[in-house]
Write an enzyme that holds these catalytic residues in place. Structure first.
Site, PDB file in Angstrom:
ATOM      1  N   CYS A   1      -5.144  -2.785   3.187  1.00  0.00           N
ATOM      2  CA  CYS A   1      -4.946  -2.332   4.394  1.00  0.00           C
ATOM      3  C   CYS A   1      -5.998  -3.281   5.396  1.00  0.00           C
ATOM      4  O   CYS A   1      -6.027  -4.556   5.236  1.00  0.00           O
ATOM      5  CB  CYS A   1      -5.283  -0.927   4.909  1.00  0.00           C
ATOM      6  SG  CYS A   1      -4.972  -0.516   6.552  1.00  0.00           S
TER       7      CYS A   1
ATOM      8  N   GLU B   1       0.767  -1.197  -0.194  1.00  0.00           N
ATOM      9  CA  GLU B   1      -0.083   0.050  -0.040  1.00  0.00           C
ATOM     10  C   GLU B   1       0.948   1.236  -0.072  1.00  0.00           C
ATOM     11  O   GLU B   1       1.843   1.110   0.726  1.00  0.00           O
ATOM     12  CB  GLU B   1      -0.872  -0.076   1.350  1.00  0.00           C
ATOM     13  CG  GLU B   1      -1.599   1.117   1.490  1.00  0.00           C
ATOM     14  CD  GLU B   1      -2.474   1.302   2.895  1.00  0.00           C
ATOM     15  OE1 GLU B   1      -3.131   1.982   3.021  1.00  0.00           O
ATOM     16  OE2 GLU B   1      -2.059   0.481   3.784  1.00  0.00           O
TER      17      GLU B   1
ATOM     18  N   LYS C   1      -9.726   1.854  -2.793  1.00  0.00           N
ATOM     19  CA  LYS C   1     -10.047   1.478  -1.413  1.00  0.00           C
ATOM     20  C   LYS C   1     -11.493   1.581  -1.172  1.00  0.00           C
ATOM     21  O   LYS C   1     -11.898   3.010  -1.024  1.00  0.00           O
ATOM     22  CB  LYS C   1      -9.274   1.854  -0.193  1.00  0.00           C
ATOM     23  CG  LYS C   1      -9.178   1.182   1.049  1.00  0.00           C
ATOM     24  CD  LYS C   1      -8.230   1.600   2.017  1.00  0.00           C
ATOM     25  CE  LYS C   1      -8.403   0.862   3.165  1.00  0.00           C
ATOM     26  NZ  LYS C   1      -7.761   1.344   4.361  1.00  0.00           N
TER      27      LYS C   1
END
Length: 526
Positions: A394, A283, A344
């Site tokens: 994440c 990320e 995301k």
């Protein structure tokens, strides 16, 4: 179950509940280095300890039944959960104090406040258990498990949800693991709570014939998925992969003259040199927008993967002031007109969006925060070399019901799961191990291999059976080269959760609780 005398004083009971909560936290990822002689007990640093979770929760059940009032039970459930959750994600202290600059006392209070707020769910169900569990000893175990499940679901889904540390994760490598492809994490959490309550029943004043029947039922429940395993999928070819772990120091990661420059050089060199079919960065491996990159850098990346037999997934922010920003993954592959993109969807509170009325808290820290735009759900997989790769960023791998939206149609379902993360915010703590266990659980639920590419660890290749096949040492700059076996087919869990979410479990638990409530208030003894 409720025939044990209630002689313990409240102070002793509160201390025992705090200790039991602490051991439940330890069961998710054992925090201590232990001698090899104790490894047969599962007491290996960073690993889940399934039996310890059951014992810890059994202590909770036993002590709740000794409370004199429902109010005492609520306080007991709250204290147990406060210890369990605050110790489970104590690593948040590092992100807020070490990297956010929040004074240490305030960072401790912030962790306790989050744990205490989430513990209110468990206080409420402990209050209800005290009332509803007294009616029928045979049903009390089911009532406790169902109330616990409702609290876990509420914590994991309401107010954006933060189900980190759910008790089902402690059951990895234990006898309940085989249930994951059938009922998922929350279903296993229900089973774990039920077994803990049953343990209290067996150790109580139950008659011998009832104990025998209960033991037989437990054996049937534990053994059923072993005798009748979930339907098996099919192998779908192999893919050579390289997972990059740059180990860019968190305090430098967003500094243009140090961390950003180091990352551009290291990841750029690795992306150019790797010979695997797919290369994956963590990320925000590139921590700046494409338009802020050195001249020619973005074009060189596109040119590198414009032809040949290699592709790459690269984590970086995208967007601009007018359209807003996203935490994204860009996929480069030969034959593209434009790079593939994943934005995301499930954003981190305080890190990627600011909850209403909490600007004052954000202003006290010095973390590069922002209100990011939220990506859609579901988003197309990255298709490469006959594989369909479903990407998450994440803590998105925490939300299996969201990941499951890509499994509605078996013909287009992902064959490989991928997660790009930066756990550098949390230092040396157990967040890495816990994050890895979450990925292992998703692999078992969906019968898919899972690839984890992280900045500081754990970077790993997880098999569809939830086993870690290869992993890099944490806090090292290295590349993990391996081969992953794609997988097709749909597990029973993927089949129902992709269509109905967690609602079947909500309804099951609420049905049992409402049934117990009806018996409670229709009982002549009331």
């Amino acid at each position: 179950m409720f025939e044990t005398p209630r002689r313990s004083t409240p102070l002793i009971r509160w201390l025992l509940l705090l200790a039991a909560g602490a051991f439940q936290a330890a069961s998710l990822a054992w925090p201590l280095a232990t001698p090899d002689a104790l490894h047969f007990l599962g007491l290996t640093r960073g690993q889940p300890v399934w039996w310890l979770q059951l014992v810890s929760m059994a202590v909770l059940v036993a002590l709740l039944t000794r409370c004199r009032t429902a109010r005492e039970a609520a306080w007991g459930g709250w204290l147990f959960t406060l210890a369990w959750l605050s110790l489970t994600f104590a690593w948040l202290f590092v992100s807020m104090h070490t990297y956010g600059g929040l004074p240490a006392p305030l960072a401790v209070l912030a962790v306790l406040a989050l744990a205490g707020a989430l513990a209110l769910y468990y206080a409420a169900v402990s209050w209800m258990f005290w009332h509803l569990g007294l009616i029928n000893k045979g049903l009390s175990d089911l009532v406790f498990a169902s109330l616990w499940l409702l609290a876990e679901l509420a914590r994991g889904q309401w107010l954006t949800g933060f189900g980190w540390g759910a008790v089902g994760y402690a059951q990895l490598d234990g006898p309940l693991q085989a249930w994951l492809p059938w009922v998922g994490l929350y279903g296993v959490s229900w089973l774990a709570a039920w077994l803990a309550a049953v343990l209290v029943t067996l150790l109580g004043g139950t008659r011998a014939k009832h104990k025998g029947a209960t033991v037989l039922l437990v054996l049937v429940v534990v053994g059923l998925p072993l005798v009748w395993p979930a339907s098996a999928g099919l192998d779908r070819g192999k893919l050579s992969v390289t997972l990059l772990q740059g180990n860019i120091a968190q305090e430098e990661k967003f500094e243009p003259a140090t961390g950003v420059l180091k990352a551009l050089r290291w990841y750029g060199a690795q992306l150019q040199a790797s010979q695997s079919e797919l290369i994956i960065t963590p990320e925000t491996a590139i921590a700046v927008l494409p338009q802020q990159l050195p001249e020619g850098y973005w074009q060189a990346l596109q040119q590198r993967f414009a032809s040949g037999q290699q592709a790459a997934l690269v984590g970086l922010p995208l967007g601009g002031l007018s359209e807003g920003y996203t935490n994204s993954v860009v996929g480069f592959a030969p034959g593209q007109t434009t790079p593939w993109r994943y934005d995301k969807h499930h954003l981190v509170p305080f890190g990627e969006f600011i909850p209403p009325m909490f600007r004052w808290f954000i202003d006290m820290m010095h973390i590069p925060l922002g209100d990011f735009n939220r990506g859609g759900l579901p988003q197309p997989s990255f298709d490469w070399q006959g594989q369909r790769l479903a990407t998450s960023i994440c803590f998105e791998n925490l939300f299996s019901e969201e990941m499951a939206t890509q499994f509605v149609d078996a013909s287009t379902a992902p064959t490989i799961l991928v997660n790009l993360s930066n756990l550098g915010w949390f230092g040396e703590h157990l967040a890495m191990d816990q994050h890895l266990h979450i990925a292992r659980t998703r692999a078992l639920e969906f019968d898919r291999p899972f690839l984890l590419a992280t900045n500081t660890g754990q970077t790993a290749i997880v098999s569809r059976q939830g086993q870690v096949l290869q992993a890099l040492a944490p806090h090292t700059a290295a590349a993990l080269h391996g081969t992953v076996q794609g997988r097709s087919g749909i597990t029973p869990y993927a089949a129902w959760v992709s269509r109905f979410g967690q609602w079947p479990l909500w309804l099951l638990a609420m049905g049992i609780v409402l049934g117990a409530a009806w018996r409670r208030w229709s009982s002549p003894r009331f």
